[in-house]
Design an enzyme around this catalytic site. Structure first.
Site: not given
Ligand code: BG6
Length: 479
Positions: A142, A234, A210, A46, A176, A229, A328, A172, A87
């Protein structure tokens, strides 16, 4: 159709992911001459920027997020970039965007890193402007929906414009290095596979801890919670890689066929098999941190921690629990998989006073990338008062074993695979849907049971009920 794209169109180009991951990854690939000199990168969002403004934005992002030793060819990289404001919700701007992108017959990869609510209008706009031909592939970041229904809607909308073999869904974690190494460990060695089953494995643990809290993603996170999340994507992908049958080949169809079978074999979770938590004020690495409700500025029932006892209902895994936990504000940033083997069937040392512990394989994914197999060994000595045995680690630290090799972040690999068209490390529609189905059932169970998250102090491993969840089965979480 196989092609290497010479155009990359980034939606959400001024967003957080673009700054922290996408632009730095592309710049690193450029610095190592891994992308074709002709590849043009067009950003759109945007923000009302021109090419120069976007290059300045990208320069600042790279100065912040790309390590200094990888910034060597930054000016050249910035020359690849251009920008078109848009937009995404109205059709108006897409023709201009298509003009900026130019001819797509040399291959165009589109990366959507936007709110999922923009996916559908964006696809419509792209179709309207003709950016959906045979040489265009679509990559989605995502979250892909918030439940099975909304995920199907997104998948249907995308499928209306692009066939599955041109859709690249990012998780992602699959990018890794150590996650892929899991496949090498299992399928490039003879010794694990014959014992990789319920006859020899007692249980598996997967932890993704985390230390961070909300990180400014207040609205998104409070709607999502840890289950959606982290577990939906993952953690279930990690579970699938641990549990899947050997694929015939390392290619997109074979690997994903095996993963989806595991995801479809997940048993519905029952009451008492999950624990949820929400962090309160505490300390992480000696620093005081606020509670979730303080960060959020209101009360909330969103879970920032979840532990689950999962089962894969098939021959190989009958009776082997998979304990998953993520949260977290835990004491450490750590992702690891623990494979706990069973005890030897008979101890010849028992009469000699020795105690035995079963073997354990610890696969460290981050921050430490190492694989440790704990073995029993005899403590040196004459053993006149009995034999003493002790667990000793057989330890492979990946960075030491491959000290000369460049360690690449997940997005470098995934962006390169997207540009070159390799779907192996991207998630197929049937996988995403199987993941949602399992997770949705957990959420309806929570609703039905009116389960509210228990509190835990920041800097601890979640509510004590999570420890009890495993201990009830005589299992201790690996720490
Ligand atoms: C993301 C989540 O997909 O992965 C985040 O939305 C999380 O909340 C993150 O912190 C963790 O990724 P990584 O690569 O730091 O373990």
């Amino acid at each position: 159709m196989s092609f290497t794209a010479n155009r990359l169109l980034l939606f959400g180009a001024t967003g957080d992911l673009s700054q922290r991951m996408l632009l730095p990854s592309l710049a690193a690939l450029h610095a190592d001459e891994l992308i074709d000199p002709d590849l043009r990168i067009i950003g759109t969002a945007r923000s009302d920027l021109d090419d120069a403004g976007f290059r300045q934005f990208a320069r600042e992002a790279l100065e912040k997020y790309l390590p200094a030793n990888r910034r060597s060819k930054m000016a050249d990289f910035l020359n690849r970039l251009s920008y078109q404001p848009l937009d995404a919700t109205t059709l108006d701007g897409y023709t201009e965007l298509a003009k900026k992108v130019g001819p797509t017959d040399g291959g165009l990869a589109i990366f959507l890193s936007t709110a999922p609510s923009l996916f559908e209008p964006t696809i419509k706009g792209l179709q309207h402007a003709g950016l959906d031909g045979d040489t265009v592939r679509m990559c989605l970041e995502k979250p892909l929906g918030t439940d099975l229904g909304s995920s199907c809607e997104i998948n249907d909308a995308v499928a209306g414009a692009y066939p599955e073999d041109r859709i690249f869904r990012i998780d992602h974690y699959l990018g890794k290095e150590t996650v892929q190494n899991l496949l090498a460990l299992r399928f490039a060695n003879l010794m694990f596979e014959p014992i990789w089953n319920s006859a020899h494995i007692d249980h598996v643990q997967i932890t993704v801890g985390e230390t961070v809290g909300l990180e400014g993603r207040v609205a998104f996170y409070d709607d999502a919670g840890a289950l959606r999340d982290m577990v939906q994507n993952h953690m279930l992908q990690l579970l699938a890689l641990v549990a899947m049958e050997p694929p015939g080949h390392f290619d997109a169809t074979a690997v994903r066929d095996e993963k989806v079978k595991v995801l479809r074999s997940l048993r519905k979770v029952e009451t008492g098999e999950t624990v949820t938590g929400q962090y309160r004020a505490g300390a992480i690495e000696g620093q005081a941190v606020p509670g979730y409700d303080d960060e959020l500025g209101k009360d909330s029932d969103t879970e920032t921690f979840v532990a689950i006892k999962a089962h894969v209902d098939n021959w190989r895994w009958k009776g082997v629990p998979f304990y998953l936990r993520t949260g977290k504000r835990l004491p450490e940033r750590v992702t690891e998989i623990i494979v706990q083997f069973r005890c030897v069937p008979h101890s010849i040392f028992e009469g000699k006073g020795a105690t035995m512990k079963p073997n354990k394989l610890v696969i460290g994914i981050q921050p430490e990338e190492n694989i440790t197999l704990s073995l029993m060994a005899k403590v040196p000595g004459l053993d006149r008062e009995g034999i003493r045995l002790r667990q000793v680690p057989l330890n492979i630290a990946m960075p030491d074993a491959f000290s000369g090799a460049v360690r690449r972040i997940a997005y470098e690999r995934l962006l390169l695979d997207l540009i070159e068209g390799d779907q192996t490390l991207f998630v197929r529609r049937d996988e995403v849907e199987a993941q949602w189905e399992w997770v949705d059932a957990i959420r309806s169970l929570w609703n039905h049971d009116e389960l509210k998250p228990k509190t835990y102090t920041s800097g601890t491993w979640g509510p004590s009920a999570a420890i009890a969840l495993a201990e009830r089965d005589g299992v201790t979480w690996h720490e």
